[in-house]
Design a protein around this motif. Structure first.
Motif, PDB file in Angstrom:
ATOM      1  N   VAL A 199     -12.287  64.346 -33.621  1.00 29.58           N
ATOM      2  CA  VAL A 199     -12.895  63.705 -34.797  1.00 29.58           C
ATOM      3  C   VAL A 199     -14.165  62.959 -34.401  1.00 29.58           C
ATOM      4  O   VAL A 199     -15.196  63.068 -35.075  1.00 29.58           O
ATOM      5  CB  VAL A 199     -11.889  62.762 -35.495  1.00 29.58           C
ATOM      6  N   VAL A 200     -14.110  62.208 -33.313  1.00 30.60           N
ATOM      7  CA  VAL A 200     -15.295  61.466 -32.867  1.00 30.60           C
ATOM      8  C   VAL A 200     -16.417  62.428 -32.506  1.00 30.60           C
ATOM      9  O   VAL A 200     -17.575  62.221 -32.885  1.00 30.60           O
ATOM     10  CB  VAL A 200     -14.943  60.525 -31.692  1.00 30.60           C
ATOM     11  N   LYS A 201     -16.099  63.503 -31.790  1.00 30.16           N
ATOM     12  CA  LYS A 201     -17.121  64.480 -31.404  1.00 30.16           C
ATOM     13  C   LYS A 201     -17.755  65.123 -32.633  1.00 30.16           C
ATOM     14  O   LYS A 201     -18.972  65.267 -32.718  1.00 30.16           O
ATOM     15  CB  LYS A 201     -16.534  65.560 -30.505  1.00 30.16           C
ATOM     16  N   ALA A 202     -16.940  65.497 -33.601  1.00 34.95           N
ATOM     17  CA  ALA A 202     -17.466  66.104 -34.823  1.00 34.95           C
ATOM     18  C   ALA A 202     -18.364  65.129 -35.580  1.00 34.95           C
ATOM     19  O   ALA A 202     -19.421  65.525 -36.089  1.00 34.95           O
ATOM     20  CB  ALA A 202     -16.311  66.568 -35.718  1.00 34.95           C
ATOM     21  N   ALA A 203     -17.977  63.867 -35.638  1.00 34.66           N
ATOM     22  CA  ALA A 203     -18.789  62.863 -36.335  1.00 34.66           C
ATOM     23  C   ALA A 203     -20.132  62.668 -35.644  1.00 34.66           C
ATOM     24  O   ALA A 203     -21.177  62.584 -36.301  1.00 34.66           O
ATOM     25  CB  ALA A 203     -18.033  61.539 -36.420  1.00 34.66           C
ATOM     26  N   ILE A 204     -20.136  62.624 -34.326  1.00 37.22           N
ATOM     27  CA  ILE A 204     -21.381  62.455 -33.580  1.00 37.22           C
ATOM     28  C   ILE A 204     -22.256  63.691 -33.721  1.00 37.22           C
ATOM     29  O   ILE A 204     -23.467  63.580 -33.964  1.00 37.22           O
ATOM     30  CB  ILE A 204     -21.091  62.132 -32.102  1.00 37.22           C
ATOM     31  N   ASP A 205     -21.668  64.871 -33.583  1.00 36.40           N
ATOM     32  CA  ASP A 205     -22.436  66.115 -33.729  1.00 36.40           C
ATOM     33  C   ASP A 205     -23.034  66.232 -35.126  1.00 36.40           C
ATOM     34  O   ASP A 205     -24.191  66.614 -35.295  1.00 36.40           O
ATOM     35  CB  ASP A 205     -21.565  67.332 -33.434  1.00 36.40           C
ATOM     36  N   ARG A 206     -22.253  65.913 -36.141  1.00 35.65           N
ATOM     37  CA  ARG A 206     -22.731  65.996 -37.520  1.00 35.65           C
ATOM     38  C   ARG A 206     -23.866  65.011 -37.773  1.00 35.65           C
ATOM     39  O   ARG A 206     -24.870  65.333 -38.402  1.00 35.65           O
ATOM     40  CB  ARG A 206     -21.571  65.733 -38.483  1.00 35.65           C
ATOM     41  N   SER A 207     -23.701  63.810 -37.269  1.00 36.01           N
ATOM     42  CA  SER A 207     -24.740  62.794 -37.425  1.00 36.01           C
ATOM     43  C   SER A 207     -26.038  63.219 -36.744  1.00 36.01           C
ATOM     44  O   SER A 207     -27.128  63.060 -37.305  1.00 36.01           O
ATOM     45  CB  SER A 207     -24.247  61.467 -36.843  1.00 36.01           C
ATOM     46  N   ALA A 208     -25.933  63.778 -35.558  1.00 30.73           N
ATOM     47  CA  ALA A 208     -27.123  64.251 -34.840  1.00 30.73           C
ATOM     48  C   ALA A 208     -27.792  65.394 -35.589  1.00 30.73           C
ATOM     49  O   ALA A 208     -29.022  65.433 -35.720  1.00 30.73           O
ATOM     50  CB  ALA A 208     -26.741  64.687 -33.429  1.00 30.73           C
ATOM     51  N   ALA A 209     -27.005  66.313 -36.105  1.00 26.16           N
ATOM     52  CA  ALA A 209     -27.562  67.451 -36.845  1.00 26.16           C
ATOM     53  C   ALA A 209     -28.282  66.981 -38.103  1.00 26.16           C
ATOM     54  O   ALA A 209     -29.376  67.471 -38.424  1.00 26.16           O
ATOM     55  CB  ALA A 209     -26.452  68.442 -37.212  1.00 26.16           C
ATOM     56  N   ARG A 210     -27.703  66.041 -38.811  1.00 23.65           N
ATOM     57  CA  ARG A 210     -28.350  65.519 -40.027  1.00 23.65           C
ATOM     58  C   ARG A 210     -29.639  64.778 -39.692  1.00 23.65           C
ATOM     59  O   ARG A 210     -30.634  64.897 -40.406  1.00 23.65           O
ATOM     60  CB  ARG A 210     -27.397  64.610 -40.780  1.00 23.65           C
TER      61      ARG A 210
END
Length: 72
Positions: free
Chosen positions: A53-64
């Motif tokens: 969950v943390v990895k997905a949140a960080i990856d999503r935030s970076a992509a946005r």
């Protein structure tokens, strides 16, 4: 860099979750003889879920952020 930050965040969250759920300061280590299979596998599953969950949140935030900065 984000992987290290994510790992640290996930580790801190897991420690708090484990403390609340199990009432113990430290989660069982896979190599410890003090714990049974069940407790070790539950700890590993919770740790993996939190890390995911943390990895997905960080990856999503970076992509946005990149999308906003570049429009792509």
């Amino acid at each position: 860099m984000s992987g290290m930050i994510g790992g640290a965040i996930a580790g801190a969250i897991f420690k708090q979750v484990w403390k609340f759920a199990a009432g113990a300061d430290d989660a069982p280590q896979a190599t410890s003889d003090e714990y049974g299979w069940g407790e070790i596998l539950v700890a590993a599953a919770i740790h993996g879920a939190i890390f995911g969950v943390v990895k997905a949140a960080i990856d999503r935030s970076a992509a946005r952020s990149i999308h906003r900065a570049t429009g792509k």
